[in-house]
Scaffold this active site. Structure first.
Site, mmCIF file in Angstrom:
data_model
loop_
_atom_site.group_PDB
_atom_site.id
_atom_site.type_symbol
_atom_site.label_atom_id
_atom_site.label_comp_id
_atom_site.label_asym_id
_atom_site.label_seq_id
_atom_site.Cartn_x
_atom_site.Cartn_y
_atom_site.Cartn_z
ATOM 1 C CG ASP A 99 -9.755 -9.323 4.894
ATOM 2 O OD1 ASP A 99 -10.802 -9.371 4.235
ATOM 3 O OD2 ASP A 99 -9.128 -8.273 5.115
ATOM 4 C CG ASP A 200 -12.350 -7.476 0.216
ATOM 5 O OD1 ASP A 200 -11.871 -6.506 0.809
ATOM 6 O OD2 ASP A 200 -12.268 -7.638 -1.019
ATOM 7 C CD GLU A 242 -14.325 -3.129 2.058
ATOM 8 O OE1 GLU A 242 -13.614 -2.136 1.894
ATOM 9 O OE2 GLU A 242 -14.211 -4.164 1.367
ATOM 10 C CG HIS A 316 -6.379 -2.490 4.470
ATOM 11 N ND1 HIS A 316 -7.578 -2.731 5.114
ATOM 12 C CD2 HIS A 316 -6.518 -2.958 3.215
ATOM 13 C CE1 HIS A 316 -8.400 -3.325 4.271
ATOM 14 N NE2 HIS A 316 -7.780 -3.477 3.114
ATOM 15 C CG ASP A 317 -8.785 -0.293 1.784
ATOM 16 O OD1 ASP A 317 -7.741 -0.757 1.290
ATOM 17 O OD2 ASP A 317 -9.829 -0.963 1.922
HETATM 18 C C1 GLC Z 1 -11.527 -3.938 -0.197
HETATM 19 C C2 GLC Z 1 -10.201 -3.992 0.492
HETATM 20 C C3 GLC Z 1 -9.177 -3.347 -0.396
HETATM 21 C C4 GLC Z 1 -9.107 -4.140 -1.690
HETATM 22 C C5 GLC Z 1 -10.501 -4.294 -2.325
HETATM 23 C C6 GLC Z 1 -10.493 -5.374 -3.351
HETATM 24 O O1 GLC Z 1 -11.983 -2.654 -0.388
HETATM 25 O O2 GLC Z 1 -10.288 -3.396 1.755
HETATM 26 O O3 GLC Z 1 -7.915 -3.256 0.194
HETATM 27 O O4 GLC Z 1 -8.276 -3.487 -2.598
HETATM 28 O O5 GLC Z 1 -11.479 -4.655 -1.384
HETATM 29 O O6 GLC Z 1 -10.409 -6.645 -2.753
#
Ligand code: GLC
Length: 541
Positions: A99, A200, A242, A316-317
């Protein structure tokens, strides 16, 4: 046929290391713990692990706030452990996808520590600063975690931008030195043998805060092309961005088959279909099922042959899918298998989030038992603004990120076999019933079903590369589609709800068929499905 790639044919498994397996009794999962579970992953049949961040971090946002990109946080182990993980996974045919958090660093990263010292410091321009007075931030940009996105530093008379927490200052991608440092670091990881990267919130890197542009800034694709050229473009890696703001058009750029950007992106359009339109994820609304069919089908057909989809229900979110759109009571097993069939039958690379393969569920804890910064901020903010406690808790129970972060349920021993100590977050009390040990020995378990689904992809190219077509778009309960490749036709039939249903398929699809997988042992009468029933067939030509 689509251009063939290993990352199109594999299934990725996401590990949230702090909740996977603890090896030293401190209550926090770690890399030696992950290594000890590699045989389990090999048995499931996945080909890659996406590991949520394990780099050095003050853990303000559970590792998404990195203070040293080239070292492992002692809580998770050492660099040697990471190297051993890459090697041990590789011996089992599993690649490790790291990640990469490139939009921001931790405020404890040496770059930011320097940057804050003075406006003349060579690292100052690594971050996004604006002049201002203590009580008037540059504008009203908000942080994703609540409050203003600007934080004042009195010694400098300036604000820095943080789209997430105050401890996650945004990096300044306009500065070529920042980009070079990042590329060097990525190349260093590539040389260590990682199989790819999950990037990310990558669609935020080209922000223009003065125009209040955060996502999809004008220079975004230019930056990503440069990043790819300088790093992973030279290797056959899996890269997934993402991108909360992706559209099919932008996804065709991100995942251009010429390889100039990324392998694929996560799009989130389907994920917002159970919230009040135009509100936030916390403002709950019933799922619009017809829209779910339309949205997922749009992504299938608009990317088909032109880009590549990522398929996921969970990460995980996000809350646990079986609690969210399945039934975590009476039909937990059937509905978890149905949701898996529906997703894994589509075109794209499927992602399984830890515990999804067991049908792990959401939790309903009192506020004191939660740990997530986003959820705790929301609780403070909403109760402070007069929302009733019960309403805020209902949002948290439905959507809170800690639903996905409770410890992995390995067996029925204390703390679900996750740790010999006190876990950093409470274990879901249903672990004595829902756990891996039980499911490994049961051929009808959700785990065994995922294993068969994953194996099926390896056998049938049509599941990986076939063209998608939605059937029965107006049916209120059934999600049905075909996948076609070179005369091979796969038919997927899913009842999304808990009642018996009937439907009529087009005459061309009603001939002889061979069952590939199903979540009930016997055939239903033609044209009917039982509660949460899922069936996948190969049609005889
Ligand atoms: C992404 C991650 C999340 C994190 C955010 C800031 O959305 O998946 O868990 O809090 O980025 O890095």
């Amino acid at each position: 046929m689509e251009h063939q790639k290993w990352w199109k044919e594999t299934v990725v498994y996401q590990i949230y290391p702090r909740s996977y397996q603890d090896s030293d009794g401190d209550g926090i999962g770690d890399l030696p713990g992950v290594i000890s579970r590699l045989d389990y992953l090999a048995e499931l049949g996945i080909g890659a692990v996406w590991l949520s961040p394990v780099s050095k971090s003050p853990q303000d946002d559970n590792g998404y706030d990195i203070s040293d990109y080239r070292d492992i946080d002692p809580m998770f182990g050492t660099l040697a452990d990471m190297e051993r993980l890459i090697e041990e996974a590789g011996r089992r045919g599993i690649k490790i996808v790291m990640d990469l958090v490139l939009n921001h660093s931790s405020d404890e990263h040496p770059w930011f520590v320097e940057a804050k010292k003075s406006r003349a410091n060579p690292f100052h321009d690594y971050y996004v600063w604006r002049d201002g007075d203590p009580d008037s931030p540059p504008n009203d940009l908000g942080s994703v975690f609540g409050g203003s996105a600007w934080q004042y530093v009195p010694e400098l008379g300036q604000y820095y931008l943080h789209l997430f927490s105050v401890k996650q200052p945004d990096l300044n991608w306009e500065n070529p030195r920042v980009r070079e440092e990042i590329y060097d670091m990525i190349n260093w990881w590539i040389d260590k043998g990682v199989g790819g990267f999950r990037l990310d919130v990558i669609d935020l890197i080209a922000k223009e805060p003065d125009r209040k542009i955060t996502g999809n800034g004008p220079k975004l694709h230019e930056y990503i092309r440069e990043l790819s050229r300088a790093t992973f473009g030279r290797a056959d890696l899996l890269t997934v961005g993402e991108t909360w703001g992706a559209t099919p058009e932008s996804a065709r750029l991100y995942s251009n088959p010429d390889g100039s950007e990324l392998s694929m992106v996560f799009q989130f359009e389907h994920i917002g279909l159970d919230e009040k339109e135009g509100w936030s994820k916390w403002d709950l609304a019933p799922l619009d099922f017809l829209k779910l069919k339309a949205v997922l089908s749009k992504w299938q057909t608009e990317l088909g042959g032109k880009a590549w989809n990522s398929l996921f229900w969970n990460n995980h979110d996000l809350p646990r899918i079986v609690s969210r759109w399945g039934d975590d009571g009476e039909y937990r097993v059937q509905s978890a298998k149905m949701l898996a069939t529906l997703l894994h039958g589509m075109q794209g690379t499927p992602y399984v989030y830890q515990g999804e393969e067991l049908g792990m569920t959401n939790v309903r804890y009192p506020i004191e038992d939660y740990r997530d910064i986003e959820l705790l901020n929301l609780y403070k903010e909403r109760t402070g603004r007069g929302y009733p406690h019960d309403e805020v808790m209902a949002s948290i129970h439905a959507k809170g990120r800690d639903n996905a972060r409770t410890p992995m349920q390995w067996d029925a021993s204390p703390q679900a076999g996750f740790t010999s100590g006190e876990p950093w977050i409470r274990v879901n009390p249903n672990y004595s019933e829902i756990n891996a040990a039980e499911q490994l020995k049961d051929p009808d378990s959700i785990f065994s079903y995922y294993r068969r689904l994953i194996a099926l992809r390896k056998d049938r190219k049509a599941i990986v590369y076939g063209d998608y077509e939605l059937l029965l778009p107006e049916h209120r309960d059934v999600f049905a589609y075909t996948r076609r490749l070179d005369g091979d036709t796969i038919l997927v039939l899913c009842n999304f709800y808990g009642a018996h249903v009937s439907f009529d398929l087009p005459g061309t699809l009603t001939g002889d068929r061979q069952l590939l997988i199903a979540n009930y042992a016997d055939e239903p009468p033609r044209g009917t499905l039982r509660p949460y029933e899922a069936r996948m067939y190969a049609l005889q030509a």
